[in-house]
Design a protein around this motif. Structure first.
Motif, short mmCIF file in Angstrom:
data_model
loop_
_atom_site.label_atom_id
_atom_site.label_comp_id
_atom_site.label_asym_id
_atom_site.label_seq_id
_atom_site.Cartn_x
_atom_site.Cartn_y
_atom_site.Cartn_z
N GLY A 174 -24.29 -20.34 36.13
CA GLY A 174 -22.66 -19.68 36.05
C GLY A 174 -22.53 -18.51 36.84
O GLY A 174 -23.47 -18.05 37.28
N PRO A 175 -21.10 -18.23 36.76
CA PRO A 175 -21.16 -16.81 37.45
C PRO A 175 -21.64 -15.45 36.50
O PRO A 175 -21.85 -14.37 37.24
CB PRO A 175 -19.70 -16.75 37.76
CG PRO A 175 -19.05 -17.66 36.55
CD PRO A 175 -20.09 -18.55 36.11
N PHE A 176 -21.76 -15.46 35.25
CA PHE A 176 -22.41 -14.71 34.51
C PHE A 176 -23.13 -15.18 33.51
O PHE A 176 -23.21 -16.10 33.08
CB PHE A 176 -21.22 -13.83 34.01
CG PHE A 176 -20.04 -14.44 33.46
CD1 PHE A 176 -20.35 -14.72 31.83
CD2 PHE A 176 -19.17 -14.95 34.13
CE1 PHE A 176 -19.28 -15.41 31.32
CE2 PHE A 176 -18.11 -15.74 33.34
CZ PHE A 176 -18.34 -15.93 31.75
N TYR A 177 -23.90 -14.16 32.80
CA TYR A 177 -24.76 -14.46 31.49
C TYR A 177 -23.54 -14.63 30.51
O TYR A 177 -22.64 -13.89 30.30
CB TYR A 177 -25.42 -13.41 30.95
CG TYR A 177 -26.80 -13.01 31.94
CD1 TYR A 177 -27.95 -13.81 31.83
CD2 TYR A 177 -26.95 -12.14 32.93
CE1 TYR A 177 -28.96 -13.81 32.44
CE2 TYR A 177 -27.93 -11.84 33.44
CZ TYR A 177 -29.04 -12.58 33.40
OH TYR A 177 -30.06 -12.54 34.09
N GLY A 178 -23.60 -15.84 29.67
CA GLY A 178 -22.85 -16.21 28.60
C GLY A 178 -23.36 -17.02 27.61
O GLY A 178 -24.25 -17.73 27.86
N GLY A 179 -22.70 -17.09 26.65
CA GLY A 179 -23.10 -18.31 25.49
C GLY A 179 -21.99 -18.60 24.66
O GLY A 179 -20.86 -17.77 24.60
N SER A 180 -22.02 -19.73 24.13
CA SER A 180 -21.00 -20.19 23.25
C SER A 180 -21.33 -21.48 22.26
O SER A 180 -22.51 -21.92 22.41
CB SER A 180 -19.79 -20.71 23.91
OG SER A 180 -20.03 -22.06 24.64
N VAL A 181 -20.95 -21.48 21.24
CA VAL A 181 -21.14 -22.59 20.41
C VAL A 181 -20.10 -23.36 19.93
O VAL A 181 -19.05 -22.99 19.77
CB VAL A 181 -21.88 -22.01 18.87
CG1 VAL A 181 -22.11 -23.23 18.08
CG2 VAL A 181 -22.97 -20.95 18.98
N VAL A 182 -20.24 -24.74 20.05
CA VAL A 182 -19.23 -25.69 19.89
C VAL A 182 -19.96 -26.63 18.59
O VAL A 182 -21.04 -27.26 18.87
CB VAL A 182 -18.99 -26.72 21.04
CG1 VAL A 182 -18.22 -27.80 20.56
CG2 VAL A 182 -18.57 -25.82 22.27
N LEU A 183 -19.17 -26.62 17.68
CA LEU A 183 -19.47 -27.49 16.26
C LEU A 183 -18.39 -28.50 16.12
O LEU A 183 -17.20 -28.36 16.52
CB LEU A 183 -19.22 -26.45 15.16
CG LEU A 183 -19.81 -26.84 13.66
CD1 LEU A 183 -21.37 -27.00 13.72
CD2 LEU A 183 -19.47 -25.50 12.74
N ASN A 184 -18.94 -29.69 15.78
CA ASN A 184 -18.03 -30.77 15.54
C ASN A 184 -17.07 -30.46 14.25
O ASN A 184 -17.50 -29.74 13.45
CB ASN A 184 -18.70 -32.30 15.50
CG ASN A 184 -19.36 -32.48 14.16
OD1 ASN A 184 -19.73 -31.57 13.33
ND2 ASN A 184 -20.08 -33.44 13.93
N ARG A 185 -16.20 -31.15 14.14
CA ARG A 185 -15.34 -31.12 12.85
C ARG A 185 -15.91 -31.11 11.72
O ARG A 185 -15.39 -30.56 10.57
CB ARG A 185 -13.75 -31.80 12.94
CG ARG A 185 -13.11 -31.55 14.28
CD ARG A 185 -11.69 -31.39 13.80
NE ARG A 185 -10.86 -30.88 15.08
CZ ARG A 185 -10.39 -30.02 15.10
NH1 ARG A 185 -10.41 -28.82 14.12
NH2 ARG A 185 -9.52 -29.53 16.15
N ARG A 186 -16.67 -31.96 11.49
CA ARG A 186 -17.34 -32.38 10.11
C ARG A 186 -18.55 -31.40 9.81
O ARG A 186 -19.01 -31.37 8.58
CB ARG A 186 -18.10 -33.76 10.01
CG ARG A 186 -16.96 -34.95 10.17
CD ARG A 186 -17.48 -36.19 10.02
NE ARG A 186 -17.95 -36.42 11.13
CZ ARG A 186 -19.02 -37.34 11.51
NH1 ARG A 186 -19.52 -38.16 10.60
NH2 ARG A 186 -19.27 -37.61 12.62
N GLY A 187 -18.93 -30.49 10.81
CA GLY A 187 -19.94 -29.38 10.72
C GLY A 187 -21.31 -29.94 10.64
O GLY A 187 -21.99 -29.56 9.77
N THR A 188 -21.63 -31.15 11.25
CA THR A 188 -22.87 -31.88 11.03
C THR A 188 -23.53 -31.55 12.49
O THR A 188 -24.88 -32.00 12.46
CB THR A 188 -22.84 -33.28 10.77
OG1 THR A 188 -21.88 -34.07 11.67
CG2 THR A 188 -21.95 -33.45 9.39
N LYS A 189 -22.96 -31.39 13.67
CA LYS A 189 -23.60 -31.32 14.95
C LYS A 189 -22.83 -30.00 15.56
O LYS A 189 -21.81 -29.51 15.49
CB LYS A 189 -23.50 -32.56 15.81
CG LYS A 189 -23.74 -33.84 15.13
CD LYS A 189 -23.39 -35.00 16.27
CE LYS A 189 -24.11 -36.27 15.65
NZ LYS A 189 -23.76 -37.32 16.58
#
Length: 163
Positions: free
Chosen positions: A48-63
């Motif tokens: 990507g263009p810069f250092y970065g991070g994110s977390v995506v959690l499913n609605r049930r909170g299982t994945k």
């Protein structure tokens, strides 16, 4: 000549991503003991263009998926420079720091859901958005400072184990 140089650079970039993927997957396997046993977490590393991070959690909170972005040119933004100077880590350690930072966010939301401190992910996101709007800088938020401290502690432990 130009094509050969392009292929060498491309090969080096692919290798760099694979090395970081291997390192961070190993760390994910170690830190996954903090997650509930039925929880699934995957790691996605990209350029990507810069250092970065994110977390995506499913609605049930299982994945969940943890996304880590590494810049193609190793460019450092002002936020990243602030982290480097405040925590005295090297530029090469930023992917570790970002990974551990995002793991903190994931552990935090999972524990809040498990302890019923929040009703849903939507409620959690709404509270975070309110806090960000009320703050002059998101880096000053308690949740962000806690994530940074967790990341630094984890990184220092990693360095201690490495010798």
């Amino acid at each position: 000549m130009l094509t050969e140089r392009f292929l060498v650079i491309r090969k080096w970039k692919k290798l760099r991503l694979r090395v970081w993927e291997k390192r961070l997957l190993y760390q994910l396997s170690l830190i996954s003991s903090e997650f509930p046993s039925s929880f699934q977490c995957t790691l996605c590393i990209s350029w990507g263009p810069f250092y970065g991070g994110s977390v995506v959690l499913n609605r049930r909170g299982t994945k969940a998926k943890i996304y880590i972005q590494i810049p193609y040119d190793r460019y450092i933004t002002a936020d990243e420079q602030q982290v480097l100077s405040h925590y005295a880590i090297s530029k090469n350690a930023l992917p570790y720091f970002i990974f551990f930072h995002e793991c903190y966010h994931l552990i935090d939301v999972l524990s809040q859901l498990q302890l019923n401190k929040i009703k849903s992910l939507d409620a959690y996101q709404t509270e975070l958005k309110k806090a960000v709007k009320a703050s002059t800088s998101y880096r000053l938020l308690q949740i962000e400072r806690s994530a940074d401290e967790f990341a630094y502690t984890q990184y220092k432990q990693l360095c201690k184990k490495a010798g």
